[in-house]
Write a protein that holds these residues in place. Sequence first.
Motif, PDB file in Angstrom:
ATOM      1  N   GLN A  16       0.836  -1.199   0.000  1.00  0.00           N
ATOM      2  CA  GLN A  16       0.000   0.000   0.000  1.00  0.00           C
ATOM      3  C   GLN A  16       0.868   1.245   0.000  1.00  0.00           C
ATOM      4  OE1 GLN A  16      -2.101   1.391   3.483  1.00  0.00           O
ATOM      5  NE2 GLN A  16      -1.014  -0.033   4.832  1.00  0.00           N
ATOM      6  N   THR A  17       0.285   2.351  -0.451  1.00  0.00           N
ATOM      7  CA  THR A  17       0.937   3.652  -0.337  1.00  0.00           C
ATOM      8  C   THR A  17       0.140   4.501   0.642  1.00  0.00           C
ATOM      9  OG1 THR A  17      -0.292   4.587  -2.190  1.00  0.00           O
ATOM     10  CG2 THR A  17       1.832   3.548  -2.684  1.00  0.00           C
ATOM     11  N   ARG A  18       0.819   5.455   1.248  1.00  0.00           N
ATOM     12  CA  ARG A  18       0.164   6.340   2.206  1.00  0.00           C
ATOM     13  C   ARG A  18       0.879   7.685   2.178  1.00  0.00           C
ATOM     14  NH1 ARG A  18      -0.683   5.038   8.700  1.00  0.00           N
ATOM     15  NH2 ARG A  18      -1.506   7.092   9.276  1.00  0.00           N
ATOM     16  N   ILE A  19       0.135   8.747   2.377  1.00  0.00           N
ATOM     17  CA  ILE A  19       0.721  10.079   2.354  1.00  0.00           C
ATOM     18  C   ILE A  19       0.979  10.557   3.779  1.00  0.00           C
ATOM     19  CG2 ILE A  19       0.405  12.474   1.622  1.00  0.00           C
ATOM     20  CD1 ILE A  19      -1.479  11.455  -0.553  1.00  0.00           C
ATOM     21  N   PHE A  20       2.183  11.079   4.011  1.00  0.00           N
ATOM     22  CA  PHE A  20       2.532  11.708   5.278  1.00  0.00           C
ATOM     23  C   PHE A  20       2.887  13.170   5.008  1.00  0.00           C
ATOM     24  CE2 PHE A  20       2.900   7.285   6.295  1.00  0.00           C
ATOM     25  CZ  PHE A  20       2.520   7.207   7.632  1.00  0.00           C
ATOM     26  N   PHE A  21       2.742  13.999   6.050  1.00  0.00           N
ATOM     27  CA  PHE A  21       2.748  15.437   5.843  1.00  0.00           C
ATOM     28  C   PHE A  21       3.788  16.166   6.698  1.00  0.00           C
ATOM     29  CE2 PHE A  21      -1.348  13.784   4.679  1.00  0.00           C
ATOM     30  CZ  PHE A  21      -1.638  14.442   3.495  1.00  0.00           C
ATOM     31  N   LYS A  22       4.340  17.221   6.095  1.00  0.00           N
ATOM     32  CA  LYS A  22       5.284  18.092   6.779  1.00  0.00           C
ATOM     33  C   LYS A  22       4.711  19.502   6.814  1.00  0.00           C
ATOM     34  CE  LYS A  22       9.339  19.103   8.612  1.00  0.00           C
ATOM     35  NZ  LYS A  22       9.769  18.516   9.887  1.00  0.00           N
ATOM     36  N   TYR A  23       4.517  20.028   8.033  1.00  0.00           N
ATOM     37  CA  TYR A  23       3.988  21.383   8.210  1.00  0.00           C
ATOM     38  C   TYR A  23       5.134  22.389   8.214  1.00  0.00           C
ATOM     39  CZ  TYR A  23      -0.504  19.295   9.511  1.00  0.00           C
ATOM     40  OH  TYR A  23      -1.690  18.592   9.512  1.00  0.00           O
ATOM     41  N   LYS A  24       4.940  23.515   7.527  1.00  0.00           N
ATOM     42  CA  LYS A  24       6.006  24.499   7.372  1.00  0.00           C
ATOM     43  C   LYS A  24       5.530  25.907   7.721  1.00  0.00           C
ATOM     44  CE  LYS A  24       9.473  22.136   5.294  1.00  0.00           C
ATOM     45  NZ  LYS A  24      10.888  22.173   5.719  1.00  0.00           N
ATOM     46  N   ASN A  25       6.281  26.577   8.559  1.00  0.00           N
ATOM     47  CA  ASN A  25       6.087  28.000   8.843  1.00  0.00           C
ATOM     48  C   ASN A  25       6.976  28.785   7.884  1.00  0.00           C
ATOM     49  OD1 ASN A  25       6.139  30.627   9.862  1.00  0.00           O
ATOM     50  ND2 ASN A  25       6.041  29.970  11.987  1.00  0.00           N
ATOM     51  N   ILE A  26       6.377  29.633   7.066  1.00  0.00           N
ATOM     52  CA  ILE A  26       7.156  30.367   6.059  1.00  0.00           C
ATOM     53  C   ILE A  26       6.979  31.877   6.237  1.00  0.00           C
ATOM     54  CG2 ILE A  26       7.215  28.516   4.355  1.00  0.00           C
ATOM     55  CD1 ILE A  26       4.806  29.826   3.007  1.00  0.00           C
ATOM     56  N   SER A  27       6.658  32.302   7.456  1.00  0.00           N
ATOM     57  CA  SER A  27       6.434  33.728   7.702  1.00  0.00           C
ATOM     58  C   SER A  27       7.718  34.547   7.561  1.00  0.00           C
ATOM     59  CB  SER A  27       5.821  33.941   9.088  1.00  0.00           C
ATOM     60  OG  SER A  27       6.640  33.369  10.096  1.00  0.00           O
ATOM     61  N   LYS A  28       8.866  33.947   7.889  1.00  0.00           N
ATOM     62  CA  LYS A  28      10.142  34.625   7.718  1.00  0.00           C
ATOM     63  C   LYS A  28      10.674  34.389   6.307  1.00  0.00           C
ATOM     64  CE  LYS A  28      11.504  34.260  12.589  1.00  0.00           C
ATOM     65  NZ  LYS A  28      12.503  33.719  13.536  1.00  0.00           N
ATOM     66  N   GLU A  29      11.310  35.389   5.748  1.00  0.00           N
ATOM     67  CA  GLU A  29      11.818  35.293   4.383  1.00  0.00           C
ATOM     68  C   GLU A  29      12.802  34.139   4.233  1.00  0.00           C
ATOM     69  OE1 GLU A  29      11.449  36.498   0.501  1.00  0.00           O
ATOM     70  OE2 GLU A  29      10.383  37.225   2.275  1.00  0.00           O
ATOM     71  N   LYS A  30      13.641  33.953   5.251  1.00  0.00           N
ATOM     72  CA  LYS A  30      14.624  32.862   5.213  1.00  0.00           C
ATOM     73  C   LYS A  30      13.924  31.515   5.131  1.00  0.00           C
ATOM     74  CE  LYS A  30      18.323  30.709   7.912  1.00  0.00           C
ATOM     75  NZ  LYS A  30      19.105  30.756   9.184  1.00  0.00           N
ATOM     76  N   ASP A  31      12.877  31.315   5.922  1.00  0.00           N
ATOM     77  CA  ASP A  31      12.159  30.040   5.925  1.00  0.00           C
ATOM     78  C   ASP A  31      11.447  29.809   4.596  1.00  0.00           C
ATOM     79  OD1 ASP A  31      12.947  29.476   8.535  1.00  0.00           O
ATOM     80  OD2 ASP A  31      11.248  30.554   9.388  1.00  0.00           O
ATOM     81  N   PHE A  32      10.902  30.865   4.014  1.00  0.00           N
ATOM     82  CA  PHE A  32      10.234  30.731   2.721  1.00  0.00           C
ATOM     83  C   PHE A  32      11.243  30.371   1.632  1.00  0.00           C
ATOM     84  CE2 PHE A  32       8.303  32.775  -1.153  1.00  0.00           C
ATOM     85  CZ  PHE A  32       7.329  31.804  -1.334  1.00  0.00           C
ATOM     86  N   LYS A 266       2.913  34.277  -2.207  1.00  0.00           N
ATOM     87  CA  LYS A 266       3.745  33.114  -1.876  1.00  0.00           C
ATOM     88  C   LYS A 266       3.142  31.840  -2.460  1.00  0.00           C
ATOM     89  CE  LYS A 266       5.919  34.849   2.355  1.00  0.00           C
ATOM     90  NZ  LYS A 266       6.107  34.655   3.821  1.00  0.00           N
ATOM     91  N   ARG A 267       1.818  31.752  -2.385  1.00  0.00           N
ATOM     92  CA  ARG A 267       1.156  30.573  -2.956  1.00  0.00           C
ATOM     93  C   ARG A 267       1.453  30.461  -4.447  1.00  0.00           C
ATOM     94  NH1 ARG A 267      -5.359  29.542  -3.116  1.00  0.00           N
ATOM     95  NH2 ARG A 267      -5.081  29.322  -0.855  1.00  0.00           N
ATOM     96  N   GLU A 268       1.309  31.555  -5.164  1.00  0.00           N
ATOM     97  CA  GLU A 268       1.540  31.532  -6.607  1.00  0.00           C
ATOM     98  C   GLU A 268       2.991  31.209  -6.943  1.00  0.00           C
ATOM     99  OE1 GLU A 268       0.170  35.319  -7.921  1.00  0.00           O
ATOM    100  OE2 GLU A 268      -1.958  34.757  -7.863  1.00  0.00           O
ATOM    101  N   LYS A 269       3.904  31.707  -6.122  1.00  0.00           N
ATOM    102  CA  LYS A 269       5.321  31.421  -6.362  1.00  0.00           C
ATOM    103  C   LYS A 269       5.620  29.936  -6.196  1.00  0.00           C
ATOM    104  CE  LYS A 269       9.772  33.636  -5.578  1.00  0.00           C
ATOM    105  NZ  LYS A 269      10.467  34.771  -4.908  1.00  0.00           N
ATOM    106  N   ILE A 270       5.015  29.313  -5.191  1.00  0.00           N
ATOM    107  CA  ILE A 270       5.195  27.877  -4.976  1.00  0.00           C
ATOM    108  C   ILE A 270       4.613  27.083  -6.142  1.00  0.00           C
ATOM    109  CG2 ILE A 270       4.437  25.927  -3.555  1.00  0.00           C
ATOM    110  CD1 ILE A 270       4.655  27.799  -1.114  1.00  0.00           C
ATOM    111  N   ILE A 271       3.394  27.425  -6.552  1.00  0.00           N
ATOM    112  CA  ILE A 271       2.740  26.702  -7.649  1.00  0.00           C
ATOM    113  C   ILE A 271       3.539  26.831  -8.942  1.00  0.00           C
ATOM    114  CG2 ILE A 271       0.694  26.641  -9.120  1.00  0.00           C
ATOM    115  CD1 ILE A 271      -0.967  27.337  -6.638  1.00  0.00           C
ATOM    116  N   ASN A 272       4.031  28.020  -9.234  1.00  0.00           N
ATOM    117  CA  ASN A 272       4.814  28.233 -10.462  1.00  0.00           C
ATOM    118  C   ASN A 272       6.096  27.415 -10.446  1.00  0.00           C
ATOM    119  OD1 ASN A 272       2.968  30.027 -11.544  1.00  0.00           O
ATOM    120  ND2 ASN A 272       3.965  31.842 -10.701  1.00  0.00           N
TER     121      ASN A 272
END
Length: 304
Positions: A16-32, A266-272
């Motif tokens: 089987q396959t299963r999806i696991f998730f990583k939560y990210k805080n991107i409020s700081k420019e460095k983190d983004f 930021k959303r659009e930058k990630i999608i692009n």
Amino acid sequence: MILDGISFPNILEPIQTRIFFKYKNISKEKDFNNLLDSLENKYFYFSRPNQLNDPFDASVPNEYEATDDEIRNWQKAHPNLLRLQISDIRKKIEDGTLINVLDKAAEKDRNNFCILSLCSSELNEILWGTYTDSYSGVCLGYKTIQFDNEEIDGEKVFYIESINKSSIGEFSPVLREINQKKYFFIRPIIYDNDGLHKYNIFRREETIKNIEYNMYHKKSIWKQENEFRAILLSNPLKSDMFNQKIYYGDNTLCEIVFGYRMCIEKREKIINLVSKKYKPGSVKYYEIRPDLNSFTLKKYSIEV
């Protein structure tokens, strides 16, 4: 592998396959920017224990009890201490002179273990509130594979495909080969950390097992995070050269879930970026929003 005494076959049947998730805080420019770099170059970042937000996470209480033989064996690895008598060593421990040295060695050993933390759900309210700056961040979904109902210590394990891009001279973590591909495994955290598994520099083999134990056990206060964890062991002789970026296969990233408060630019930058770097249709996009009528989080598909 880190684990001793366990035999792993090289040929296994995926069940089987299963999806696991990583939560990210991107409020700081460095983190983004770090997020964008990890998406562009397709890697996981494994943190050292001293980079974690919980000071007790992966911590191992220190103890200093030892037999004379154990102290002698320890001295052999430290030629500058061979001139000291056993009684001198014990005295330096009792008066605290040697404690700082031993504690620094313990911290160094602990930080040779590097950790990747994932969650079993993208609808975890605590993680959205804590790790994404109140729904202003992002949650990345990665595909994992379970083979033949395999378990370790009674816990099901899931594998993530890895691509080794280590340069010459750089230490590479030991990755497991299954069906002619490289993988690392994740397994669930057990929330019963008793604090009884000690670090004792004079009992090396026992100590390494205790460090590993505490890597997979946390205090029950964190139970609602439902964490799964991968651990890689760096080379203690070249720990500064260890690459904490572990690259993943093309089909590993499969979902990106945006918080409803995330900046649209930021959303659009990630999608692009993802649209350029990943196969068309291989990554699905969603937004998470609170539904106040049902008092639950809802996940909505985003068409791009």
